[in-house]
Design an enzyme around this catalytic site. Structure first.
Site, PDB file in Angstrom:
ATOM      1  N   LYS A  76       0.796  -1.229   0.000  1.00 24.93           N
ATOM      2  CA  LYS A  76       0.000   0.000   0.000  1.00 24.93           C
ATOM      3  C   LYS A  76       0.833   1.287   0.000  1.00 24.93           C
ATOM      4  CE  LYS A  76      -3.192  -1.375  -0.720  1.00 24.93           C
ATOM      5  NZ  LYS A  76      -3.422  -2.295  -1.880  1.00 24.93           N
ATOM      6  N   GLY A  78       2.045   2.464  -2.888  1.00 26.43           N
ATOM      7  CA  GLY A  78       2.024   3.000  -4.250  1.00 26.43           C
ATOM      8  C   GLY A  78       2.590   2.013  -5.259  1.00 26.43           C
ATOM      9  N   THR A  79       2.549   0.730  -4.914  1.00 26.33           N
ATOM     10  CA  THR A  79       3.087  -0.325  -5.786  1.00 26.33           C
ATOM     11  C   THR A  79       2.495  -0.251  -7.196  1.00 26.33           C
ATOM     12  OG1 THR A  79       2.932  -1.691  -3.787  1.00 26.33           O
ATOM     13  CG2 THR A  79       3.557  -2.809  -5.835  1.00 26.33           C
ATOM     14  N   THR A  80       1.169  -0.148  -7.265  1.00 22.57           N
ATOM     15  CA  THR A  80       0.483  -0.161  -8.564  1.00 22.57           C
ATOM     16  C   THR A  80       0.969   1.000  -9.434  1.00 22.57           C
ATOM     17  OG1 THR A  80      -1.417  -0.937  -7.276  1.00 22.57           O
ATOM     18  CG2 THR A  80      -1.826  -0.377  -9.580  1.00 22.57           C
ATOM     19  N   TRP A  81       1.109   2.148  -8.814  1.00 20.16           N
ATOM     20  CA  TRP A  81       1.574   3.363  -9.516  1.00 20.16           C
ATOM     21  C   TRP A  81       2.994   3.170 -10.057  1.00 20.16           C
ATOM     22  CZ3 TRP A  81       2.860   8.557  -6.610  1.00 20.16           C
ATOM     23  CH2 TRP A  81       3.010   9.589  -7.551  1.00 20.16           C
ATOM     24  N   HIS A 141       7.275  -7.783  -2.342  1.00 19.12           N
ATOM     25  CA  HIS A 141       7.130  -7.110  -1.040  1.00 19.12           C
ATOM     26  C   HIS A 141       8.128  -7.716  -0.037  1.00 19.12           C
ATOM     27  CE1 HIS A 141       3.548  -4.849  -2.000  1.00 19.12           C
ATOM     28  NE2 HIS A 141       2.717  -5.850  -1.965  1.00 19.12           N
ATOM     29  N   ARG A 163       6.092   4.476   2.246  1.00 22.54           N
ATOM     30  CA  ARG A 163       5.148   5.584   2.374  1.00 22.54           C
ATOM     31  C   ARG A 163       5.005   5.940   3.844  1.00 22.54           C
ATOM     32  NH1 ARG A 163      -1.119   4.989   0.120  1.00 22.54           N
ATOM     33  NH2 ARG A 163      -1.603   7.215   0.145  1.00 22.54           N
ATOM     34  N   ARG A 294      -7.943   3.911  -4.476  1.00 24.33           N
ATOM     35  CA  ARG A 294      -8.902   4.437  -3.494  1.00 24.33           C
ATOM     36  C   ARG A 294      -9.016   5.926  -3.740  1.00 24.33           C
ATOM     37  NH1 ARG A 294      -9.011   5.982   2.107  1.00 24.33           N
ATOM     38  NH2 ARG A 294      -6.750   6.224   1.886  1.00 24.33           N
ATOM     39  N   GLY A 296      -5.627   7.917  -3.510  1.00 23.17           N
ATOM     40  CA  GLY A 296      -4.260   8.306  -3.872  1.00 23.17           C
ATOM     41  C   GLY A 296      -3.835   9.661  -3.342  1.00 23.17           C
TER      42      GLY A 296
HETATM   43  P1  PAP Z   1      -0.246  -3.081  -3.219  1.00 24.06           P
HETATM   44  O1  PAP Z   1       1.005  -2.837  -2.421  1.00 24.06           O
HETATM   45  O2  PAP Z   1      -1.232  -3.992  -2.547  1.00 24.06           O
HETATM   46  O3  PAP Z   1       0.009  -3.466  -4.645  1.00 24.06           O
HETATM   47  P2  PAP Z   1      -0.548  -0.268  -3.657  1.00 24.06           P
HETATM   48  O4  PAP Z   1      -0.668  -0.053  -5.106  1.00 24.06           O
HETATM   49  O5  PAP Z   1       0.755   0.047  -3.021  1.00 24.06           O
HETATM   50  O6  PAP Z   1      -1.050  -1.703  -3.279  1.00 24.06           O
HETATM   51  O7  PAP Z   1      -1.610   0.620  -2.874  1.00 24.06           O
HETATM   52  C1  PAP Z   1      -2.609   1.325  -3.424  1.00 24.06           C
HETATM   53  C2  PAP Z   1      -2.443   2.766  -3.001  1.00 24.06           C
HETATM   54  O8  PAP Z   1      -1.805   3.480  -4.053  1.00 24.06           O
HETATM   55  C3  PAP Z   1      -3.803   3.375  -2.795  1.00 24.06           C
HETATM   56  O9  PAP Z   1      -3.633   4.433  -1.846  1.00 24.06           O
HETATM   57  P3  PAP Z   1      -4.844   4.994  -0.985  1.00 24.06           P
HETATM   58  O10 PAP Z   1      -5.505   3.820  -0.356  1.00 24.06           O
HETATM   59  O11 PAP Z   1      -4.225   5.899   0.033  1.00 24.06           O
HETATM   60  O12 PAP Z   1      -5.728   5.721  -1.912  1.00 24.06           O
HETATM   61  C4  PAP Z   1      -4.087   3.881  -4.195  1.00 24.06           C
HETATM   62  O13 PAP Z   1      -5.103   4.846  -4.266  1.00 24.06           O
HETATM   63  C5  PAP Z   1      -2.728   4.444  -4.582  1.00 24.06           C
HETATM   64  N1  PAP Z   1      -2.573   4.534  -6.022  1.00 24.06           N
HETATM   65  C6  PAP Z   1      -2.910   3.637  -6.972  1.00 24.06           C
HETATM   66  N2  PAP Z   1      -2.604   4.078  -8.189  1.00 24.06           N
HETATM   67  C7  PAP Z   1      -2.068   5.306  -8.029  1.00 24.06           C
HETATM   68  C8  PAP Z   1      -1.573   6.296  -8.946  1.00 24.06           C
HETATM   69  N3  PAP Z   1      -1.578   6.088 -10.242  1.00 24.06           N
HETATM   70  N4  PAP Z   1      -1.089   7.436  -8.423  1.00 24.06           N
HETATM   71  C9  PAP Z   1      -1.074   7.656  -7.095  1.00 24.06           C
HETATM   72  N5  PAP Z   1      -1.539   6.763  -6.179  1.00 24.06           N
HETATM   73  C10 PAP Z   1      -2.033   5.606  -6.642  1.00 24.06           C
END
Ligand code: PAP
Length: 328
Positions: A76, A78-81, A141, A163, A294, A296
């Site tokens: 959580k 920002g992995t996806t980003w 991870h 983060r 969610r 971001g």
């Molecule tokens: P993971 O480690 O399970 O793969 P991960 O992608 O790190 O998950 O977590 C998702 C977080 O990155 C979410 O944060 P939030 O719950 O505080 O909103 C998600 O919204 C955020 N996120 C996903 N994509 C992006 C993006 N393109 N830019 C910025 N934040 C992002």
């Protein structure tokens, strides 16, 4: 009348197949998880049974190549980003951002940059990765101590992302509640906060995860690029350029601003979260793609944590990170 239940999603499976893993599980310390019943403490960090099977298999079989790029993150953060950004960056000549069929427009980033222990090796099998194009891009991870040995022995590069623990906690709480089935109910913020502060969270203790990579990045900055979600949010263009240099694929003067902006644009929260694939699709393991988007934002914890929770978490961070040079 018989009611039929939908099949249980794969991400809720707790059973493992490898004998080696079963034997190990029987002697490891355990705690109850946020989503699954049991978390196991292996090499100082909490993991689920299947993730641990993936970790053991990957430790045994994964052979890093000098050209590999490994994105390491705390869950959580920002992995996806960052998966999207690294994919777009290293493939920018194959897939220009202007292309309408850019893979990021029709695939969730988790499908383009696979996790080692959570996807490729999770079933205890040794996949053939030899046909993957170079540079191979993987994610994990795993804490530093649990990385396959070949990662340290090779010249492969690591990008580490973490983060602010307060936002990480809120994001993880919201994510695990989203993945819980209706009949499981939701976790209260108080109960999982207690666990988080004790270090009991996925790949936690979170402070040990960050410190492991922080210390290694100080010793070996050529090998590990240490980045926070907040830094990336604040100066995305600066960090994208630095990442490109670190990975040996700097932007040419011909590419100029245009390419940097195009990559950041296609990987932005707004673009990715509004794609059909990310609104409606699912990963093969069952998670809805939209669970990874969610809001971001930086500082969303202010909407959820009490003053006492904030004080407690800040005190833990101060104590654990004291003297390390790492601050949030
Ligand atoms: P993971 O480690 O399970 O793969 P991960 O992608 O790190 O998950 O977590 C998702 C977080 O990155 C979410 O944060 P939030 O719950 O505080 O909103 C998600 O919204 C955020 N996120 C996903 N994509 C992006 C993006 N393109 N830019 C910025 N934040 C992002």
């Amino acid at each position: 009348m018989e009611t039929s239940h939908p099949p249980e999603p794969i991400y809720l499976k707790e059973d493992v197949v490898s004998q080696e893993c079963m034997t190990l599980l029987s002697i490891l310390p355990t705690e109850s998880g946020w989503l699954l019943k049991t978390l196991y403490n292996y090499q100082g960090f909490w993991q689920t049974a299947r993730q641990l099977q993936g970790a053991l298999t990957c430790q045994k079989h994964f052979k890093a190549q000098d050209t590999d790029i490994l994105l390491v993150t705390t869950p959580k953060s920002g992995t996806t980003w960052l998966k999207a950004i690294l994919f777009a960056l290293v493939n920018r000549t194959h897939f220009p951002q202007t292309q309408h069929d850019h893979p990021l427009l029709s695939n969730n980033p988790h499908m383009l940059v696979p996790f080692l222990e959570l996807k490729l090796y999770i079933d205890g099998e040794n996949p053939d990765l030899s046909s993957l194009a170079s540079p191979r891009l993987f994610a994990t991870h795993l804490p530093y101590v649990s990385l396959p040995k070949s990662v340290q022995d090779s010249k492969c590069k690591l990008v580490y992302l973490c983060r602010n623990p307060k936002d990480t906690f809120i994001s993880l709480w919201a994510f695990t509640n989203k993945l819980r089935l209706q009949e499981m109910g939701t976790n209260s913020i108080e109960e999982v906060f207690e666990k988080f502060c004790k270090g009991v969270s996925l790949y936690g203790p979170f402070w040990d995860h960050m410190l492991g990579y922080w210390q290694e990045s100080l010793k070996n900055p050529e090998k590990i690029y240490f980045l926070t979600y907040e830094e990336m949010k604040e100066k995305p263009d600066l960090h994208l350029r630095k990442l490109a240099e670190f990975l040996g694929c700097p932007f040419s003067s011909k590419e100029e601003e245009g390419m940097v902006d195009a990559i950041l644009d296609v990987c932005s929260f707004d673009t990715l979260s509004n794609l059909k694939v990310n609104k409606e699709g699912k990963l093969p393991s069952g998670e809805s793609n939209n669970a990874f988007f969610r809001n971001g934002k930086v500082g969303d914890w202010k909407n959820y944590l009490t003053v006492e929770m904030v004080e407690r978490l800040e005190k833990i961070c101060e104590e654990k990170l004291c003297g390390s040079g790492l601050r949030f």
